[in-house]
Design an enzyme around this catalytic site. Sequence first.
Site, PDB file in Angstrom:
ATOM      1  N   HIS A 120      48.693  49.167  33.292  1.00 58.76           N
ATOM      2  CA  HIS A 120      47.952  48.977  34.110  1.00 58.76           C
ATOM      3  C   HIS A 120      48.427  48.160  35.603  1.00 58.76           C
ATOM      4  CE1 HIS A 120      47.905  44.621  32.075  1.00 58.76           C
ATOM      5  NE2 HIS A 120      46.862  44.327  33.191  1.00 58.76           N
ATOM      6  N   ASP A 123      46.021  45.853  38.229  1.00 56.29           N
ATOM      7  CA  ASP A 123      45.099  44.744  37.796  1.00 56.29           C
ATOM      8  C   ASP A 123      43.486  44.803  38.617  1.00 56.29           C
ATOM      9  OD1 ASP A 123      45.755  42.775  35.753  1.00 56.29           O
ATOM     10  OD2 ASP A 123      47.040  41.664  37.220  1.00 56.29           O
ATOM     11  N   ARG A 130      45.732  32.024  35.317  1.00 58.52           N
ATOM     12  CA  ARG A 130      46.084  33.322  35.748  1.00 58.52           C
ATOM     13  C   ARG A 130      45.322  32.569  37.247  1.00 58.52           C
ATOM     14  NH1 ARG A 130      45.163  39.665  34.327  1.00 58.52           N
ATOM     15  NH2 ARG A 130      43.445  39.787  36.416  1.00 58.52           N
TER      16      ARG A 130
END
Length: 290
Positions: free
Chosen positions: A101, A103, A261
């Site tokens: 993927h 994000d 993150r």
Amino acid sequence: MAYRHIAVEPVTPTIGAVVHGVNLGDTLSDETFAEIHDAWMRHCVLFFRDQEMTPEQHLAFGRRFGPLHIHPAAPYAHGNPELMVIETNRDSKRNNGSGWHSDVSADEEPPLGTILHLHEVPPAGGDTLWASMYAAYDALSGSMQRLLTGLTALHAADYTGVYGDHPPQREFPQAVHPVIRTHPVTKRRALFVNSSFTRRIQELSVRESRALLEFLFEHVKHPAFQCRFQWEAGSVAMWDNRCTQHLAVWDYYPATRRGLRVTVQGDRPYFEDVQEDSGTQGRLRVAAAG
């Protein structure tokens, strides 16, 4: 390319580089920051070892690239939704990033880039793979590139149950984006569909869309487009969501993998009918065909 303030060691000729000689927790000079940004645009993913960085320093470094993105549903730390928690342990039902993927590509303005700092890693396993969507585009035949040019695809996210009882930050997003996007900095073309969020090519029938997406989802997995990073505690990876996809390998149960993150806001993907010759198309096409 040689830099004055950092040393850059490519991981593969196509994607990824390890950066030495800098602590991201420090207040970086404009010159050092510019070199990091240039290396990022060249290599798409940068890796840094042994980084001592507080959450506040992590946020500050991310903000050097622009305003920060808030994930639609993920849990966060220190009461700040800009600071996403990444953790997989023996009680987890899934791991973050288990499928290929980019994000939150379902956002109207998908994230520009992501900066992940891992604080605890398993004794073995837990690697992350990244794939260059420049390389994926370059490896397609001219006929396939022409077919994809001008097509758009629906991206949609559904995080129901993914993060347990954590309430979502906002409504789950969906958006229509070009299948081939132009990178706003490098002006290179990149494939912009992924198996986690892309649902349908708008201009094709359901059967045509399904067949073409299945081909593209497999195409992006080719090893010629990839690099792989073995994490250590204190490692940082930062990747450009506009031209990469990634996959986090969950092969370390019941050990824990944990970190924070920070994600940088992006802009709306677009396609522009100009491109500088990257010089890699022929080589990668041969590799992909093999």
